[in-house]
Design an enzyme around this catalytic site. Sequence first.
Site, short mmCIF file in Angstrom:
data_model
loop_
_atom_site.label_atom_id
_atom_site.label_comp_id
_atom_site.label_asym_id
_atom_site.label_seq_id
_atom_site.Cartn_x
_atom_site.Cartn_y
_atom_site.Cartn_z
N SER A 67 0.96 -1.31 -0.34
CA SER A 67 -0.22 -0.31 -0.09
C SER A 67 0.40 1.48 -0.48
O SER A 67 1.72 1.52 -0.53
CB SER A 67 -0.47 -0.10 1.23
OG SER A 67 -1.87 0.47 1.51
N ASP A 84 -6.01 -3.55 -2.92
CA ASP A 84 -4.91 -3.08 -1.39
C ASP A 84 -3.94 -4.78 -0.92
O ASP A 84 -4.89 -5.62 -0.87
CB ASP A 84 -5.43 -2.77 -0.86
CG ASP A 84 -4.66 -1.62 0.85
OD1 ASP A 84 -3.40 -2.43 0.22
OD2 ASP A 84 -5.03 -1.67 1.03
#
Length: 312
Positions: free
Chosen positions: A38, A183
């Site tokens: 991320s 993600d």
Amino acid sequence: MSKILVLAGGSVKGAYQTGVIKAIFEKGFAPDAIYGISAGSMNASYLVNHFGRQLLDANGFIDYNQATKDLCDFWINNIYAPDCLALRRGTYELGLSAIRRNFEGLLDTTPLREILNNNISMRYLNASPVQLKVGAVDIINGNIVYANPTYDHFLDYIMASSAIPILMPVVNIGGQANMAFLDGGMRDVAPVKKAIQDGATEIICVACHTRNIDGGNFPYGNLLALVDRVMDIAVNECLNADLDWAEFRNECLPADGSPIETGILKGESRIKLKIIRPQEHLNIDIQDFNRDDIKRMILLGYEQGMEEMRKY
């Protein structure tokens, strides 16, 4: 590969992470590889890109301190407001996407893609003496993929690693519908286990979340705020599990560094492990932050990083 810097996810809390990294490098830690998830994948990619540029354009001299100074400046100059990363989609646009069943997230991440394209070069990534891996989740089969710059469409993997579910659109790697990623924090917030599997003997991990979620009030009637809080809870649980596992593994192995001779960890050795994470909740709103907030996060990270590295 022995020394690995592991950078956990954290959205705009990644500014705090940059301050910690600055302190880590100033104290002399020089990683062989950087693994990120991320926001950590964005920070990792920027640093490895910088090292590659230094190698090609600065007579091969790698200046770690300059790299982290530039990373901090990058945040201050490029990520100083929510619109720098993503734009809110209009109600009509969202309604139409629901009817047509082609939902592409509550936010348009074109600005984030432009930041990536303007600051990351595959030429520099591939030239870097420091290796790079970023984690993103294949939402078709649920597996996490740790991509490196040799992967086709690697920049798509960086985008996907940072794509918060619901808030941001699914990233199709190379535009392929059967390569749908989001993600990496859904499976692995801090890729410490992956670093150990890859042969790390020393790991410094920089996380962006405290052990416990802040219990203060938040506007849960606001859809963006609600999604962010739900992800924070999930991320916090995954992060604690990742880091607790790494510390418990170390405790189960001989303190002298020799391989253990029996049991499920047979043949494995204790590693040098340092985990740095905020001591208090990082108070920053993903829907309303400014350059001063980013500077505050960086300074907080730097101060805590210096304190933690003095003990290392």
